[in-house]
Motif scaffolding. Structure first.
Motif, PDB file in Angstrom:
ATOM      1  N   CYS A  27       0.840  -1.212   0.000  1.00  0.00           N
ATOM      2  CA  CYS A  27       0.000   0.000   0.000  1.00  0.00           C
ATOM      3  C   CYS A  27       0.871   1.256   0.000  1.00  0.00           C
ATOM      4  CB  CYS A  27      -0.916   0.015   1.227  1.00  0.00           C
ATOM      5  SG  CYS A  27      -2.088  -1.344   1.326  1.00  0.00           S
ATOM      6  N   LEU A  28       1.912   1.232   0.807  1.00  0.00           N
ATOM      7  CA  LEU A  28       2.816   2.383   0.876  1.00  0.00           C
ATOM      8  C   LEU A  28       3.580   2.555  -0.435  1.00  0.00           C
ATOM      9  CD1 LEU A  28       4.250   1.897   4.482  1.00  0.00           C
ATOM     10  CD2 LEU A  28       2.425   3.449   3.753  1.00  0.00           C
ATOM     11  N   TYR A  29       3.940   1.443  -1.048  1.00  0.00           N
ATOM     12  CA  TYR A  29       4.651   1.509  -2.332  1.00  0.00           C
ATOM     13  C   TYR A  29       3.801   2.215  -3.389  1.00  0.00           C
ATOM     14  CZ  TYR A  29       6.907   0.200  -6.663  1.00  0.00           C
ATOM     15  OH  TYR A  29       7.507   0.253  -7.907  1.00  0.00           O
ATOM     16  N   THR A  30       2.519   1.922  -3.401  1.00  0.00           N
ATOM     17  CA  THR A  30       1.616   2.562  -4.359  1.00  0.00           C
ATOM     18  C   THR A  30       1.636   4.074  -4.196  1.00  0.00           C
ATOM     19  OG1 THR A  30       0.154   0.633  -4.424  1.00  0.00           O
ATOM     20  CG2 THR A  30      -0.793   2.727  -5.117  1.00  0.00           C
ATOM     21  N   ILE A  31       1.661   4.535  -2.958  1.00  0.00           N
ATOM     22  CA  ILE A  31       1.681   5.977  -2.694  1.00  0.00           C
ATOM     23  C   ILE A  31       3.012   6.592  -3.112  1.00  0.00           C
ATOM     24  CG2 ILE A  31       1.613   7.732  -0.869  1.00  0.00           C
ATOM     25  CD1 ILE A  31      -0.343   5.906   0.640  1.00  0.00           C
ATOM     26  N   VAL A  32       4.100   5.977  -2.675  1.00  0.00           N
ATOM     27  CA  VAL A  32       5.429   6.527  -2.961  1.00  0.00           C
ATOM     28  C   VAL A  32       5.701   6.567  -4.461  1.00  0.00           C
ATOM     29  CG1 VAL A  32       7.910   6.143  -2.653  1.00  0.00           C
ATOM     30  CG2 VAL A  32       6.357   5.845  -0.725  1.00  0.00           C
ATOM     31  N   SER A  33       5.208   5.582  -5.188  1.00  0.00           N
ATOM     32  CA  SER A  33       5.504   5.476  -6.620  1.00  0.00           C
ATOM     33  C   SER A  33       4.498   6.204  -7.508  1.00  0.00           C
ATOM     34  CB  SER A  33       5.558   3.998  -7.032  1.00  0.00           C
ATOM     35  OG  SER A  33       4.292   3.374  -6.815  1.00  0.00           O
ATOM     36  N   SER A  34       3.588   6.974  -6.896  1.00  0.00           N
ATOM     37  CA  SER A  34       2.546   7.651  -7.682  1.00  0.00           C
ATOM     38  C   SER A  34       2.523   9.153  -7.397  1.00  0.00           C
ATOM     39  CB  SER A  34       1.171   7.046  -7.362  1.00  0.00           C
ATOM     40  OG  SER A  34       1.163   5.650  -7.558  1.00  0.00           O
ATOM     41  N   PRO A  35       3.585   9.869  -7.798  1.00  0.00           N
ATOM     42  CA  PRO A  35       3.630  11.322  -7.535  1.00  0.00           C
ATOM     43  C   PRO A  35       2.550  12.099  -8.270  1.00  0.00           C
ATOM     44  CG  PRO A  35       5.409  10.665  -9.003  1.00  0.00           C
ATOM     45  CD  PRO A  35       4.788   9.399  -8.497  1.00  0.00           C
ATOM     46  N   GLN A  36       1.994  11.508  -9.317  1.00  0.00           N
ATOM     47  CA  GLN A  36       0.931  12.182 -10.050  1.00  0.00           C
ATOM     48  C   GLN A  36      -0.389  12.182  -9.282  1.00  0.00           C
ATOM     49  OE1 GLN A  36       2.214   9.254 -10.667  1.00  0.00           O
ATOM     50  NE2 GLN A  36       0.626   7.773 -11.249  1.00  0.00           N
ATOM     51  N   ILE A  37      -0.491  11.347  -8.261  1.00  0.00           N
ATOM     52  CA  ILE A  37      -1.720  11.242  -7.454  1.00  0.00           C
ATOM     53  C   ILE A  37      -1.503  11.803  -6.046  1.00  0.00           C
ATOM     54  CG2 ILE A  37      -3.430   9.659  -6.457  1.00  0.00           C
ATOM     55  CD1 ILE A  37      -2.810   7.733  -8.761  1.00  0.00           C
ATOM     56  N   TYR A  38      -0.368  11.441  -5.442  1.00  0.00           N
ATOM     57  CA  TYR A  38      -0.112  11.800  -4.039  1.00  0.00           C
ATOM     58  C   TYR A  38       0.962  12.879  -3.955  1.00  0.00           C
ATOM     59  CZ  TYR A  38      -2.508   7.342  -3.425  1.00  0.00           C
ATOM     60  OH  TYR A  38      -3.425   6.314  -3.475  1.00  0.00           O
ATOM     61  N   ASP A  39       0.727  13.891  -3.128  1.00  0.00           N
ATOM     62  CA  ASP A  39       1.693  14.982  -3.024  1.00  0.00           C
ATOM     63  C   ASP A  39       2.905  14.554  -2.192  1.00  0.00           C
ATOM     64  OD1 ASP A  39       1.095  15.233  -0.282  1.00  0.00           O
ATOM     65  OD2 ASP A  39      -0.394  16.796  -0.644  1.00  0.00           O
ATOM     66  N   LYS A  40       3.869  15.459  -2.124  1.00  0.00           N
ATOM     67  CA  LYS A  40       5.145  15.151  -1.482  1.00  0.00           C
ATOM     68  C   LYS A  40       4.967  14.777  -0.007  1.00  0.00           C
ATOM     69  CE  LYS A  40       8.531  17.885  -2.513  1.00  0.00           C
ATOM     70  NZ  LYS A  40       9.449  19.071  -2.519  1.00  0.00           N
ATOM     71  N   GLN A  98      12.379   1.772  -6.730  1.00  0.00           N
ATOM     72  CA  GLN A  98      11.795   3.080  -6.417  1.00  0.00           C
ATOM     73  C   GLN A  98      12.807   3.990  -5.722  1.00  0.00           C
ATOM     74  OE1 GLN A  98       8.824   4.019  -7.489  1.00  0.00           O
ATOM     75  NE2 GLN A  98       9.218   6.053  -6.690  1.00  0.00           N
ATOM     76  N   PHE A  99      13.562   3.450  -4.785  1.00  0.00           N
ATOM     77  CA  PHE A  99      14.600   4.242  -4.110  1.00  0.00           C
ATOM     78  C   PHE A  99      15.611   4.751  -5.121  1.00  0.00           C
ATOM     79  CE2 PHE A  99      13.923   1.569  -0.016  1.00  0.00           C
ATOM     80  CZ  PHE A  99      12.842   2.355   0.316  1.00  0.00           C
ATOM     81  N   SER A 100      16.005   3.892  -6.047  1.00  0.00           N
ATOM     82  CA  SER A 100      16.968   4.275  -7.065  1.00  0.00           C
ATOM     83  C   SER A 100      16.425   5.414  -7.925  1.00  0.00           C
ATOM     84  CB  SER A 100      17.298   3.066  -7.941  1.00  0.00           C
ATOM     85  OG  SER A 100      18.170   3.437  -8.990  1.00  0.00           O
ATOM     86  N   SER A 101      15.152   5.314  -8.275  1.00  0.00           N
ATOM     87  CA  SER A 101      14.524   6.333  -9.084  1.00  0.00           C
ATOM     88  C   SER A 101      14.462   7.687  -8.357  1.00  0.00           C
ATOM     89  CB  SER A 101      13.112   5.893  -9.475  1.00  0.00           C
ATOM     90  OG  SER A 101      12.422   6.912 -10.165  1.00  0.00           O
ATOM     91  N   ILE A 102      14.121   7.635  -7.073  1.00  0.00           N
ATOM     92  CA  ILE A 102      14.051   8.859  -6.277  1.00  0.00           C
ATOM     93  C   ILE A 102      15.421   9.502  -6.136  1.00  0.00           C
ATOM     94  CG2 ILE A 102      13.584   9.757  -3.949  1.00  0.00           C
ATOM     95  CD1 ILE A 102      11.380   7.628  -3.727  1.00  0.00           C
TER      96      ILE A 102
END
Length: 237
Positions: free
Chosen positions: A176-189, A231-235
């Motif tokens: 669930c947390l991964y979905t949030i972290v990987s979806s900047p177009q939906i969830y803000d910083k 995801q960490f690598s991408s960030i």
């Protein structure tokens, strides 16, 4: 709104009065009221009432947290009689959970703190439905206020979990947390940062556990790690 509820609102309002005497009298009245059955439930209703002024609601939520710490669990140090009756506990929990989608962030945070205070005493044994409910909130992309409230609760919970709780919650929580972290177009910083702080809290506890339960923690984390590493690598890039 009944007379008792109106009295409480008037008292809360008076406790914010700039006049020292008015404020002192109101605070003394609230202290006396805290010894009466139904006080905690009345505070919860005020905190959850979105038609009332922001200041009164926030004060009610803060006083509720203090009330919970003193009257919820008689086995805790600092407990003061009377204890909150079981039926009131159920009602308070329901009101608070239903208020986690409050549009005022400060109210939402205050309510989250009250929820986590109860969870310290009741979760998981006496409140098993808490985490499934919070997970259902963070999975609802249409209600970002509720996502904020649920993440705030989970952040507070995850900072207070022991080695018995973390393994039970991580398999359902991390995706669930991964979905949030990987979806900047939906969830803000702020929501993504809060999600990462929960991952950090849980991972830290698992790191501590790995000294004794290396095989178990490896088996728990290994299936979850690959997408997170990407995801960490991408960030970081």
């Amino acid at each position: 709104m009944d007379q008792d509820q109106q009295w409480l609102i008037n008292c809360l309002n008076a406790s914010l009065d700039p006049n020292h005497q008015v404020r002192n009298f109101a605070e003394t009245s609230l202290q006396q009221a805290s010894l009466q059955q139904g006080y905690g439930l009345a505070l919860a209703r005020v905190a959850a009432n979105r038609e009332l002024p922001f200041g009164i609601r926030q004060l009610a939520a803060v006083l509720l947290k203090q009330y919970i710490r003193k009257h919820w669990n008689e086995d805790e140090e600092g407990f003061e009689h009377p204890i909150v009756p079981s039926n009131e506990k159920v009602s308070i929990k329901g009101i608070l959970l239903a208020s986690l989608d409050d549009p005022y962030k400060k109210i939402c945070t205050a309510i989250s703190v009250a929820v986590s205070t109860i969870a310290h005493y009741d979760w998981p044994d006496d409140w098993p439905e808490l985490v499934p409910f919070l997970l259902s909130l963070i999975n609802d992309q249409a209600k970002l206020n509720a996502v904020h409230g649920a993440l705030r609760c989970l952040a507070l919970l995850s900072s207070d979990m022991d080695d018995m709780m973390v393994p039970k919650i991580v398999p359902a929580l991390f995706p669930c947390l991964y979905t949030i972290v990987s979806s900047p177009q939906i969830y803000d910083k702020s929501l993504r940062c809060k999600s990462l702080s929960i991952v950090y809290n849980c991972s830290s506890m698992l790191g501590v556990m790995s000294g004794v339960y290396k095989t178990e923690t490896t088996a728990l984390l290994l299936p979850l790690l690959q997408p997170w590493m990407e995801q960490f690598s991408s960030i970081l890039k």
